[in-house]
Write an enzyme that holds these catalytic residues in place. Structure first.
Site, PDB file in Angstrom:
ATOM      1  CG  MET A   1      -1.912  -1.200   1.141  1.00  0.00           C
ATOM      2  SD  MET A   1      -3.396  -0.986   2.111  1.00  0.00           S
ATOM      3  CE  MET A   1      -2.700  -0.874   3.745  1.00  0.00           C
TER       4      MET A   1
ATOM      5  CB  ALA B   1       3.692   4.818   3.297  1.00  0.00           C
ATOM      6  CG  LEU B   2       7.187   1.509  -0.809  1.00  0.00           C
ATOM      7  CD1 LEU B   2       7.951   1.224  -2.105  1.00  0.00           C
ATOM      8  CD2 LEU B   2       6.304   0.319  -0.440  1.00  0.00           C
ATOM      9  CG  HIS B   3       8.503   0.250   6.052  1.00  0.00           C
ATOM     10  ND1 HIS B   3       8.820  -1.092   6.046  1.00  0.00           N
ATOM     11  CD2 HIS B   3       7.162   0.303   6.275  1.00  0.00           C
ATOM     12  CE1 HIS B   3       7.750  -1.807   6.284  1.00  0.00           C
ATOM     13  NE2 HIS B   3       6.716  -0.990   6.420  1.00  0.00           N
TER      14      HIS B   3
ATOM     15  CG  HIS C   1       6.938  -1.972   2.209  1.00  0.00           C
ATOM     16  ND1 HIS C   1       6.798  -0.809   2.933  1.00  0.00           N
ATOM     17  CD2 HIS C   1       5.733  -2.601   2.272  1.00  0.00           C
ATOM     18  CE1 HIS C   1       5.560  -0.728   3.409  1.00  0.00           C
ATOM     19  NE2 HIS C   1       4.899  -1.805   3.036  1.00  0.00           N
TER      20      HIS C   1
ATOM     21  CE  LYS D   1       3.666  -4.358  11.058  1.00  0.00           C
ATOM     22  NZ  LYS D   1       2.414  -4.255  10.303  1.00  0.00           N
TER      23      LYS D   1
ATOM     24  CB  VAL E   1      12.159  -5.859   8.193  1.00  0.00           C
ATOM     25  CG1 VAL E   1      13.395  -4.959   8.277  1.00  0.00           C
ATOM     26  CG2 VAL E   1      12.332  -6.907   7.093  1.00  0.00           C
TER      27      VAL E   1
END
Ligand code: AMP
Length: 284
Positions: A30, A32-34, A37, A149, A176
């Site tokens: 969705m 708002a990558l971190h 991802h 997660k 992560v």
């Protein structure tokens, strides 16, 4: 890297690649990558000839309109991050492109959706199954990557693949975490500095539960977790469950099973976070 917004263009591009014998990896997100991802993306790039990442805040899986409205949307930054991973295609459609008409599809996952996320977020897994089925149909990937997660989501997708006979290998990637243990999440971006500091208590409570698995009853572990979080400012526990990692059903007796999933949802201020640990009982 190519950004595609139209379903028909993605379908034709994927079809051509498959005909040319390319293996396709798919990572639905969705946005708002971190780093969580990005690790899924890197795993897909390593395993497959071609990787597709979808970025779509799916309205049908939100049961809370505020959560949908406030969900972070950072497409430009996401594109820049994806460029560093070796991802080949970004699919970033509009809601109208995905839902040209109201969908009447209904999925049922039985007992699996009557606990935890399914119980607390009515309709959530129906929305997840709808969007993932649509994406699977268009992309027809060889492998699809999901994060541990969202453990219950992984179980739902496993049933979706089995039930509809998708010829897709499901890869469940480990959670992560930030260096202090907080599970990475797009929703962490909504935490204030103080809330971010206390948010780590979710992971700490899971570690506490893990440390008691060998010696304490389920009831006293649940009490210990609730009491630990009660002492933390702005933290409101929604549920903590000791469950089977595949079915997500409550475990009757810890002594009878090899593995358990310790699953939790809690509010930190206004932000709802989830986390889990899968524990092999021979290792505690
Ligand atoms: P989302 O954008 O939150 O829908 O997540 C997209 C995918 O990334 C889902 O399969 C998530 O389970 C996965 N994911 C999100 N956060 C993490 C994390 N911290 N570690 C591993 N996978 C994650």
């Amino acid at each position: 890297m190519q950004v595609i917004t139209q379903v028909s263009e993605l379908r034709e591009t994927m079809q051509a690649l498959r005909c040319n014998g390319k293996s396709i990896g798919f990572v639905p997100t969705m946005g708002a990558l971190h780093e969580g991802h990005l690790q899924l993306l890197r795993a897909s790039v390593k395993d497959n000839d071609v990787t597709v990442c979808s970025i779509f805040v799916n309205p049908t899986q939100f049961n809370n309109p505020d959560d949908y409205k406030l969900y972070p949307r950072t497409l430009e930054a996401d594109i820049a991050l994806l460029q560093t991973t070796g991802c080949d295609f970004i699919f970033a459609p509009s809601p109208e492109a995905i839902y040209p008409q109201h969908t009447m599809l209904q999925f049922s996952f039985g007992a699996l959706e009557q606990v935890m996320e399914g119980e607390q977020r009515p309709g959530h897994f129906n929305g997840v199954a709808t969007i993932v089925s649509k994406f699977f149909n268009v992309v027809q990937p060889h492998k699809a990557y999901f994060g541990q997660k969202d453990l219950q989501q992984v179980a739902v997708i496993r049933q979706l693949i089995l039930g509809l006979g998708f010829d897709i290998e499901l890869v469940c990637y480990p959670t992560v975490r930030e260096t202090d243990g907080l599970a990475m999440s797009s929703r962490n971006k909504r935490l204030t500095a103080e809330q971010r500091e206390t948010a780590v208590s979710l992971h700490e409570a899971l570690q506490l539960a893990k440390s008691q698995l060998k010696y304490e009853s389920q009831e006293s572990i649940k009490t210990a977790v609730a009491e630990y979080l009660q002492g933390k400012p702005e933290v409101q526990l929604e549920y903590f469950e000791i469950a089977d990692p595949l079915t997500l059903q409550p475990v009757q007796s810890i002594t009878d099973v090899k593995e358990v999933a310790l699953c939790m949802a809690a509010y930190v201020g206004p932000v709802r976070l989830i986390d889990n640990l899968v524990v092999n009982l021979s290792e505690v």
